[in-house]
Design a protein around this motif. Structure first.
Motif, PDB file in Angstrom:
ATOM      1  N   SER A  48      38.937  36.667  43.484  1.00 18.33           N
ATOM      2  CA  SER A  48      40.166  37.405  43.773  1.00 18.33           C
ATOM      3  C   SER A  48      40.842  36.959  45.068  1.00 18.33           C
ATOM      4  O   SER A  48      42.054  37.118  45.214  1.00 18.33           O
ATOM      5  N   LEU A  49      40.086  36.407  46.025  1.00 20.35           N
ATOM      6  CA  LEU A  49      40.674  36.012  47.305  1.00 20.35           C
ATOM      7  C   LEU A  49      40.937  34.515  47.389  1.00 20.35           C
ATOM      8  O   LEU A  49      42.044  34.089  47.719  1.00 20.35           O
ATOM      9  N   ASN A  95      32.576  39.592  40.016  1.00 22.15           N
ATOM     10  CA  ASN A  95      31.382  38.992  40.617  1.00 22.15           C
ATOM     11  C   ASN A  95      30.872  37.787  39.828  1.00 22.15           C
ATOM     12  O   ASN A  95      29.705  37.411  39.951  1.00 22.15           O
ATOM     13  N   ARG A  96      31.720  37.184  39.020  1.00 23.53           N
ATOM     14  CA  ARG A  96      31.317  35.948  38.356  1.00 23.53           C
ATOM     15  C   ARG A  96      31.125  34.846  39.403  1.00 23.53           C
ATOM     16  O   ARG A  96      31.869  34.785  40.391  1.00 23.53           O
ATOM     17  N   PRO A  97      30.161  33.935  39.194  1.00 23.78           N
ATOM     18  CA  PRO A  97      29.938  32.865  40.171  1.00 23.78           C
ATOM     19  C   PRO A  97      31.052  31.819  40.124  1.00 23.78           C
ATOM     20  O   PRO A  97      31.681  31.600  39.086  1.00 23.78           O
ATOM     21  N   ALA A 115      47.436  41.700  41.132  1.00 26.31           N
ATOM     22  CA  ALA A 115      48.131  41.034  42.236  1.00 26.31           C
ATOM     23  C   ALA A 115      47.320  39.838  42.683  1.00 26.31           C
ATOM     24  O   ALA A 115      46.104  39.775  42.500  1.00 26.31           O
ATOM     25  N   SER A 116      48.000  38.878  43.293  1.00 24.23           N
ATOM     26  CA  SER A 116      47.356  37.669  43.785  1.00 24.23           C
ATOM     27  C   SER A 116      47.665  37.518  45.263  1.00 24.23           C
ATOM     28  O   SER A 116      48.794  37.782  45.695  1.00 24.23           O
ATOM     29  N   PRO A 117      46.681  37.096  46.077  1.00 28.75           N
ATOM     30  CA  PRO A 117      46.957  36.933  47.515  1.00 28.75           C
ATOM     31  C   PRO A 117      48.017  35.887  47.799  1.00 28.75           C
ATOM     32  O   PRO A 117      48.658  35.917  48.853  1.00 28.75           O
ATOM     33  N   THR A 118      48.220  34.954  46.889  1.00 24.16           N
ATOM     34  CA  THR A 118      49.243  33.924  47.080  1.00 24.16           C
ATOM     35  C   THR A 118      50.570  34.300  46.429  1.00 24.16           C
ATOM     36  O   THR A 118      51.573  33.598  46.612  1.00 24.16           O
TER      37      THR A 118
END
Length: 824
Positions: free
Chosen positions: A335-336, A354-356, A801-804
């Motif tokens: 997500s980040l 929490n997928r790798p 939402a996306s941080p970018t």
């Protein structure tokens, strides 16, 4: 399988019986001149046969293996007016035929056969037809054959899922509304799915013909938007000699490696050809996201052909194999950091947040990851042409099997989530009657029988079903001086049926499985049987004001029966990450389209403009399903839910081309094209409930323009033949007219892509025979970050939402393509 064996046996015996009728052959030779000089690479062909050759650097040609008897020979070359000559071939003798071609604008006399009842000239077709040669396809770097066609034909677009998966759209209509053909045989490979491409070897295609407009009259259901016919290469060259070509290709963006080897031989009318092709690629990349996980692929194609050309006609038998491994992208990210993650668990244990992360080594690899699809397509095709006096009988028989498996279980990677086998048997019998009172008449009967069976799988989006289709048409054509009139009438019947289909739990694995009727469960698919019937018609005209100015007009009624997923779907398609919900009450689609076009072939420029208007009743489309609370309905976690809708639609648009080739500067060509289409939703209830959000149809491409400047040397540079340099600017406008109900689609920003390329042929020896071709092209030279409006990956997003601020997956970045072919 018994039915397939009987069909194969029938084809082989029919083929063998025709071979017995072999007769003696002769040959022709001569020289083609233009403006007092030898004309190189002019084509010499016998229409209606597979016999043809090209002239050498001195304009000389030899065409052998011609059946004894009367023939018509056509001499043609781009930029010159074609010339036809009739002659009689005597067995064991060589006839001398030399001609002089007069200059004329390109494309005035090019002959095509797609979408019409018999061979016709481009300028005489009332509906727009575009033709791409093998050379034009090679000029552009492309990852699949549909992508290559899209770059060369205005009005043609594609819904994509990565570089290797493209589904063709014509003027805003796609899926089962566009009929894709391989050498005249309709391609049947689960066209309703988004997530796999066309099962055809792009290295074996010699010519692509595109009909832009309703072709239901000739082909029946599934041709309301148009037809794409892909024609394979046929044996040519000197008789009695084994020849072939080898191809290698490399693309830098996804490290694509392609190889192909073809062999061909002909003698005394016998023809043989074979080809093997193999491609593999890593995940593609762009400047924003790096490599896009889940887009690597491997593909194997094998083709074999045997045929015979004689005075009584011809027959050819084709067999093809297609085997594709294609990864399944799902777009999950951290997500980040927005780095791609992979699924290792499923169900409630699968926590998307929490997928790798996917290791870099698994992004830049040719290994296919465990979540992938496996597509196999087998094709057997027989084409026969018999001369019956002044008429001709054409027969096409085909058998296809498409096996599609999608592996979507990370905890059980060998267990297919989807496994279906589609068997299709096609037939097409057409009689071109002798002209009577100047009227050309064609009668035809065609159709297919199809069965689809679910195999050992865990997801069942569609039931086992059978389909029977039959239709016939009458087509007439007559010329009144400068006016050519054509039209016809067709009637189709299709019956779709399936029995109760039950799904229960497998106690050993916990996965769903198909069970018997005695399970005590309610069927996932209740029994269904329904006939669909439709009448198609077309009336068209071309008026030749002069040799340089042509007006075209056509009115056509198209018909399309709903496909299996639109009527019967009720489950997850794991490769698409979509739960489809159909509607068994849907009726057939009917369209009424008007086309009007004007073409001018001037000494220094070719101009073409066309407009169209299309009204569709019972238009079927898919839309995201939301609940009463306005939130998306989730039936299977991690997968979107779409429900098919039916209503009224209207599409209209225009296409235009301006191709400059000044006589004062013959090495320069400047081509420009424009394509525009708007799709309006005319369903009153939907518009009343959703207002402006429902105004437009989904999957409508934006305004697109394409301009190309090319300099090609007319004279050899030593051993280099026709060296060229080119620059291409492809512009797609913002798409602000989209289907916004329940956020099914969103606005797409505009973008421009710059491409540059160069290439040449290499010729050696006293005859200057071209034995090598070199093509180098740089796509998206500025490494622009963009999303196509028809890119399915644009909507692969798990977060609100996306941080970018950038959501979904973006298209391919800069890509350098190198292709080399060697003839021997």
């Amino acid at each position: 399988m018994k039915l397939a064996f009987r069909l194969l046996t029938t084809l082989l015996f029919s083929f063998s019986g025709l071979l017995v009728a072999a007769q003696g052959t002769g040959s022709i030779r001569g020289q083609v001149l233009a403006e007092g000089q030898p004309l190189e690479l002019a084509t010499v062909v016998l229409p209606g046969t597979a016999l043809g050759t090209a002239t050498d650097a001195q304009g000389h040609y030899v065409l052998e293996g011609i059946p004894a008897g009367a023939h018509e020979v056509v001499f043609s070359s781009i930029g010159y007016q074609a010339q036809r000559q009739r002659l009689t071939i005597v067995a064991g003798q060589t006839a001398e035929v030399s001609v002089r071609l007069a200059p004329t604008p390109a494309a005035l006399q090019e002959v095509v056969v797609t979408g019409v009842s018999r061979a016709t000239e481009l300028r005489k077709s009332p509906v727009p037809i575009a033709v791409l040669s093998r050379r034009e396809v090679n000029l552009n770097g492309s990852s699949n054959v549909i992508d290559a066609a899209v770059k060369g034909v205005p009005g043609l677009s594609a819904v994509t899922t990565g570089p290797n998966i493209s589904k063709p759209f014509i003027r805003g209509l796609g899926y089962n509304r566009v009929l894709t053909l391989y050498n005249g045989l309709r391609q049947e490979g689960q066209q309703w799915g988004d997530e796999h491409g066309i099962e055809i070897d792009q290295y074996d295609i010699d010519r692509i013909e595109v009909v832009k407009g309703p072709a239901s009259l000739i082909y029946g259901s599934d041709a309301v938007a148009g037809v794409i016919n892909m024609l394979p290469r046929l044996p040519n060259g000197p008789a009695g000699e084994l020849h072939g070509d080898a191809l290698t290709e490399y693309q830098t963006n996804n490290n694509l490696i392609g190889t192909s080897l073809g062999l061909h031989y002909n003698r005394n009318g016998w023809q043989y050809a074979a080809r093997g092709s193999y491609r593999l690629a890593q995940a593609y990349r762009n400047a924003l996201e790096g490599r896009v996980y889940g887009t690597a692929f491997r593909e194997l194609n094998l083709t074999a052909m045997a045929g015979l050309e004689k005075t009584w006609g011809s027959t050819q038998l084709y067999a093809t194999l297609y085997n594709n491994l294609q990864e399944i992208p799902d777009g999950s990210r951290d997500s980040l950091s927005r780095r791609f993650t992979r699924q290792i668990l499923e169900g409630e244990q699968d926590d998307i947040k929490n997928r790798p992360l996917v290791p870099d080594a698994d992004l830049a690899t040719y290994r296919i990851n465990p979540l992938h699809q496996h597509i196999q397509h087998y094709r057997l095709l027989s084409r026969t042409r018999l001369r019956l006096g002044q008429g001709e009988l054409h027969a096409l028989l085909g058998a296809q099997q498409n096996i599609r498996r999608e592996y979507n279980h990370p905890t059980a990677p060998t267990q297919a989530g989807l496994a279906v086998a589609l068997n299709t048997y096609n037939y097409d019998v057409r009689y071109a009657a002798p002209a009577w009172q100047g009227i050309e008449t064609t009668l035809s009967l065609n159709g297919m029988y199809q069965t689809n069976t679910n195999r050992e799988a865990t997801d069942f989006p569609i039931p086992d079903y059978s389909l029977f289709d039959v239709g016939g048409y009458l087509f007439l054509k007559k010329t009144f001086g400068k006016l050519d009139l054509s039209g016809g009438l067709r009637y189709d019947t299709r019956v779709l049926r399936w029995a109760d289909f039950y799904v229960g739990e497998n106690p050993a694995t916990g996965f769903p499985q198909q069970v018997g009727a005695n399970s005590g469960l309610a069927p996932q698919f209740s029994a269904f049987k329904r006939p669909y019937r439709g009448v198609s018609a077309s009336v068209g005209a071309t008026y030749n004001f002069s040799d340089r100015l042509v007006l075209r007009a056509n009115v056509a009624r198209g018909y399309r029966a709903p496909n299996i997923t639109e009527v019967g779907s009720n489950g997850l398609d794991p490769g698409a990450h979509i739960v489809y919900l159909g509607n068994r009450t849907f009726g057939p689609e009917f369209s009424l389209q008007e086309d009007l076009g004007l073409s001018a072939y001037l000494p220094d420029v070719e101009l073409s403009a066309s407009v169209f208007h299309n009204d569709i009743n019972n238009y079927i489309y898919q839309a995201r399903l939301n609940g009463p609370d306005g939130q998306p309905v989730v039936i299977v976690p991690g997968n979107a839910t779409y429900q098919y809708q039916q209503g009224q639609a209207r599409l209209y648009g225009a296409e235009a081309t301006v191709n400059l080739h000044p006589r004062a500067l013959p090495s320069l060509t400047f081509g420009n094209s424009l394509a525009y289409v708007t799709g309006l939703n005319r369903e009153a209830q939907l518009l009343e409930a959703n207002g402006a959000a429902a105004k437009y149809l989904p999957l409508i491409p934006p305004l697109r323009t394409r301009s190309e400047v090319r300099f090609t040397s007319e004279k050899p540079w030593g051993c280099l033949l026709h060296p060229y340099v080119r620059a291409v600017l492809d512009y797609n406008a913002p798409q602000n007219r989209f289907y916004a109900v329940d956020n099914t689609e969103t606005r797409t920003a505009g973008y421009a892509l710059l491409g540059v390329g160069l290439g040449t042929g290499l010729a050696t020896g006293p005859e200057k025979r071209e034995w090598l071709q070199f093509f180098l092209h740089l796509d998206n030279a500025l490494n622009t970050t963009y999303q196509s409006h028809l890119n399915r990956l644009k909507y692969f997003e798990y977060y609100a939402a996306s941080p970018t601020g950038q959501r979904g997956i973006y298209n391919q970045g800069r890509n350098l393509s190198l292709k080399i072919t060697v003839a021997f």
